[in-house]
Design a protein around this motif. Sequence first.
Motif, PDB file in Angstrom:
ATOM      1  N   LYS A  85     -12.604   4.079  -1.818  1.00 40.42           N
ATOM      2  CA  LYS A  85     -13.434   4.610  -0.745  1.00 40.42           C
ATOM      3  C   LYS A  85     -12.583   4.827   0.505  1.00 40.42           C
ATOM      4  CE  LYS A  85     -17.250   1.661  -2.358  1.00 40.42           C
ATOM      5  NZ  LYS A  85     -18.212   0.601  -1.954  1.00 40.42           N
ATOM      6  N   PRO A  86     -13.007   5.696   1.387  1.00 37.96           N
ATOM      7  CA  PRO A  86     -12.242   5.889   2.638  1.00 37.96           C
ATOM      8  C   PRO A  86     -12.019   4.589   3.400  1.00 37.96           C
ATOM      9  CG  PRO A  86     -13.820   7.660   2.371  1.00 37.96           C
ATOM     10  CD  PRO A  86     -14.101   6.673   1.269  1.00 37.96           C
ATOM     11  N   GLU A  87     -12.975   3.678   3.321  1.00 42.68           N
ATOM     12  CA  GLU A  87     -12.827   2.400   4.031  1.00 42.68           C
ATOM     13  C   GLU A  87     -11.797   1.478   3.412  1.00 42.68           C
ATOM     14  OE1 GLU A  87     -15.680   3.817   2.944  1.00 42.68           O
ATOM     15  OE2 GLU A  87     -17.112   2.288   2.244  1.00 42.68           O
ATOM     16  N   ASP A  88     -11.253   1.852   2.262  1.00 43.94           N
ATOM     17  CA  ASP A  88     -10.145   1.098   1.666  1.00 43.94           C
ATOM     18  C   ASP A  88      -8.801   1.494   2.272  1.00 43.94           C
ATOM     19  OD1 ASP A  88     -11.825   1.452  -1.465  1.00 43.94           O
ATOM     20  OD2 ASP A  88     -11.735  -0.357  -0.228  1.00 43.94           O
ATOM     21  N   THR A  89      -8.804   2.508   3.117  1.00 43.78           N
ATOM     22  CA  THR A  89      -7.576   2.953   3.754  1.00 43.78           C
ATOM     23  C   THR A  89      -7.001   1.847   4.629  1.00 43.78           C
ATOM     24  OG1 THR A  89      -8.221   5.278   3.762  1.00 43.78           O
ATOM     25  CG2 THR A  89      -6.599   4.602   5.408  1.00 43.78           C
ATOM     26  N   ALA A  90      -5.741   1.509   4.375  1.00 48.62           N
ATOM     27  CA  ALA A  90      -5.091   0.412   5.094  1.00 48.62           C
ATOM     28  C   ALA A  90      -3.653   0.296   4.613  1.00 48.62           C
ATOM     29  CB  ALA A  90      -5.822  -0.908   4.856  1.00 48.62           C
ATOM     30  N   VAL A  91      -2.898  -0.533   5.320  1.00 51.77           N
ATOM     31  CA  VAL A  91      -1.606  -0.975   4.808  1.00 51.77           C
ATOM     32  C   VAL A  91      -1.869  -2.242   4.003  1.00 51.77           C
ATOM     33  CG1 VAL A  91       0.710  -1.779   5.375  1.00 51.77           C
ATOM     34  CG2 VAL A  91      -0.369   0.004   6.765  1.00 51.77           C
ATOM     35  N   TYR A  92      -1.414  -2.245   2.772  1.00 53.78           N
ATOM     36  CA  TYR A  92      -1.636  -3.372   1.866  1.00 53.78           C
ATOM     37  C   TYR A  92      -0.356  -4.212   1.791  1.00 53.78           C
ATOM     38  CZ  TYR A  92      -6.119  -1.566   0.338  1.00 53.78           C
ATOM     39  OH  TYR A  92      -7.427  -1.151   0.300  1.00 53.78           O
ATOM     40  N   SER A 102       4.793 -19.507   3.204  1.00 52.86           N
ATOM     41  CA  SER A 102       3.938 -18.374   2.905  1.00 52.86           C
ATOM     42  C   SER A 102       4.784 -17.130   3.128  1.00 52.86           C
ATOM     43  CB  SER A 102       2.716 -18.363   3.830  1.00 52.86           C
ATOM     44  OG  SER A 102       1.917 -17.219   3.582  1.00 52.86           O
ATOM     45  N   ASN A 103       5.031 -16.408   2.048  1.00 50.50           N
ATOM     46  CA  ASN A 103       5.985 -15.306   2.083  1.00 50.50           C
ATOM     47  C   ASN A 103       5.267 -13.967   2.023  1.00 50.50           C
ATOM     48  OD1 ASN A 103       8.564 -17.078   1.489  1.00 50.50           O
ATOM     49  ND2 ASN A 103       7.024 -17.648  -0.024  1.00 50.50           N
ATOM     50  N   TRP A 104       5.663 -13.062   2.892  1.00 51.01           N
ATOM     51  CA  TRP A 104       5.039 -11.743   2.949  1.00 51.01           C
ATOM     52  C   TRP A 104       6.032 -10.659   2.528  1.00 51.01           C
ATOM     53  CZ3 TRP A 104      -0.071 -11.013   3.898  1.00 51.01           C
ATOM     54  CH2 TRP A 104      -0.781 -12.077   4.466  1.00 51.01           C
ATOM     55  N   GLY A 105       5.513  -9.691   1.807  1.00 48.48           N
ATOM     56  CA  GLY A 105       6.299  -8.511   1.516  1.00 48.48           C
ATOM     57  C   GLY A 105       6.064  -7.447   2.576  1.00 48.48           C
ATOM     58  N   GLN A 106       6.801  -6.361   2.495  1.00 47.48           N
ATOM     59  CA  GLN A 106       6.545  -5.250   3.407  1.00 47.48           C
ATOM     60  C   GLN A 106       5.274  -4.554   2.944  1.00 47.48           C
ATOM     61  OE1 GLN A 106       7.992  -4.693   0.679  1.00 47.48           O
ATOM     62  NE2 GLN A 106       7.710  -2.557   0.106  1.00 47.48           N
ATOM     63  N   GLY A 107       4.622  -3.850   3.807  1.00 48.14           N
ATOM     64  CA  GLY A 107       3.373  -3.214   3.435  1.00 48.14           C
ATOM     65  C   GLY A 107       3.572  -1.907   2.701  1.00 48.14           C
ATOM     66  N   THR A 108       2.511  -1.497   2.013  1.00 53.09           N
ATOM     67  CA  THR A 108       2.489  -0.192   1.386  1.00 53.09           C
ATOM     68  C   THR A 108       1.195   0.507   1.798  1.00 53.09           C
ATOM     69  OG1 THR A 108       2.708   1.016  -0.711  1.00 53.09           O
ATOM     70  CG2 THR A 108       1.501  -1.067  -0.794  1.00 53.09           C
ATOM     71  N   GLN A 109       1.313   1.737   2.251  1.00 54.52           N
ATOM     72  CA  GLN A 109       0.181   2.451   2.820  1.00 54.52           C
ATOM     73  C   GLN A 109      -0.702   3.036   1.723  1.00 54.52           C
ATOM     74  OE1 GLN A 109      -0.754   3.103   6.252  1.00 54.52           O
ATOM     75  NE2 GLN A 109      -2.615   3.860   5.236  1.00 54.52           N
ATOM     76  N   VAL A 110      -1.994   2.787   1.823  1.00 50.04           N
ATOM     77  CA  VAL A 110      -2.987   3.403   0.948  1.00 50.04           C
ATOM     78  C   VAL A 110      -3.919   4.228   1.831  1.00 50.04           C
ATOM     79  CG1 VAL A 110      -4.947   2.996  -0.584  1.00 50.04           C
ATOM     80  CG2 VAL A 110      -2.875   1.602  -0.804  1.00 50.04           C
ATOM     81  N   THR A 111      -4.022   5.507   1.529  1.00 54.01           N
ATOM     82  CA  THR A 111      -4.898   6.391   2.284  1.00 54.01           C
ATOM     83  C   THR A 111      -5.873   7.055   1.321  1.00 54.01           C
ATOM     84  OG1 THR A 111      -3.153   6.825   3.907  1.00 54.01           O
ATOM     85  CG2 THR A 111      -5.017   8.359   3.857  1.00 54.01           C
ATOM     86  N   VAL A 112      -7.158   6.865   1.592  1.00 51.17           N
ATOM     87  CA  VAL A 112      -8.205   7.453   0.760  1.00 51.17           C
ATOM     88  C   VAL A 112      -8.898   8.529   1.586  1.00 51.17           C
ATOM     89  CG1 VAL A 112     -10.228   7.035  -0.670  1.00 51.17           C
ATOM     90  CG2 VAL A 112      -8.509   5.233  -0.375  1.00 51.17           C
ATOM     91  N   SER A 113      -8.672   9.769   1.195  1.00 49.93           N
ATOM     92  CA  SER A 113      -9.187  10.880   1.983  1.00 49.93           C
ATOM     93  C   SER A 113      -9.270  12.132   1.127  1.00 49.93           C
ATOM     94  CB  SER A 113      -8.278  11.133   3.189  1.00 49.93           C
ATOM     95  OG  SER A 113      -8.697  12.280   3.902  1.00 49.93           O
ATOM     96  N   SER A 114     -10.256  12.965   1.432  1.00 51.85           N
ATOM     97  CA  SER A 114     -10.369  14.239   0.745  1.00 51.85           C
ATOM     98  C   SER A 114      -9.646  15.328   1.538  1.00 51.85           C
ATOM     99  CB  SER A 114     -11.838  14.596   0.544  1.00 51.85           C
ATOM    100  OG  SER A 114     -12.526  14.584   1.785  1.00 51.85           O
TER     101      SER A 114
END
Length: 114
Positions: A85-92, A102-114
Amino acid sequence: VQLQASGGGLVQPGGSLRLSCAASGSIFSIKATGWYRQAPGKQREFVALITSDGSTNYADSVKGRFTISRDNAKNTVYLQMNSLKPEDTAVYYCNALAPPHSNWGQGTQVTVSS
């Protein structure tokens, strides 16, 4: 523990993506691996988690649509995202709990758009 996230991209509403989080280093110390996301102007939020014994947990907003899994041979945790859904758009971001760290990876961008 070092984490490398990948798999983000642009997808239409209703589409699917699979994110990967590859771990290296002291992987034996990892107790749980999770996915979090941060949309513009919002706080980072929990998405899904898988523990070392295979138990899983999901945010209510993604239950039934997202599935977290892991391949121990590849030291990789996946997040299969369906019915996006569009609301899932975020950096994951992926996170590995390896007490006391607590270890973090770099983010990966997810964009949900028509």
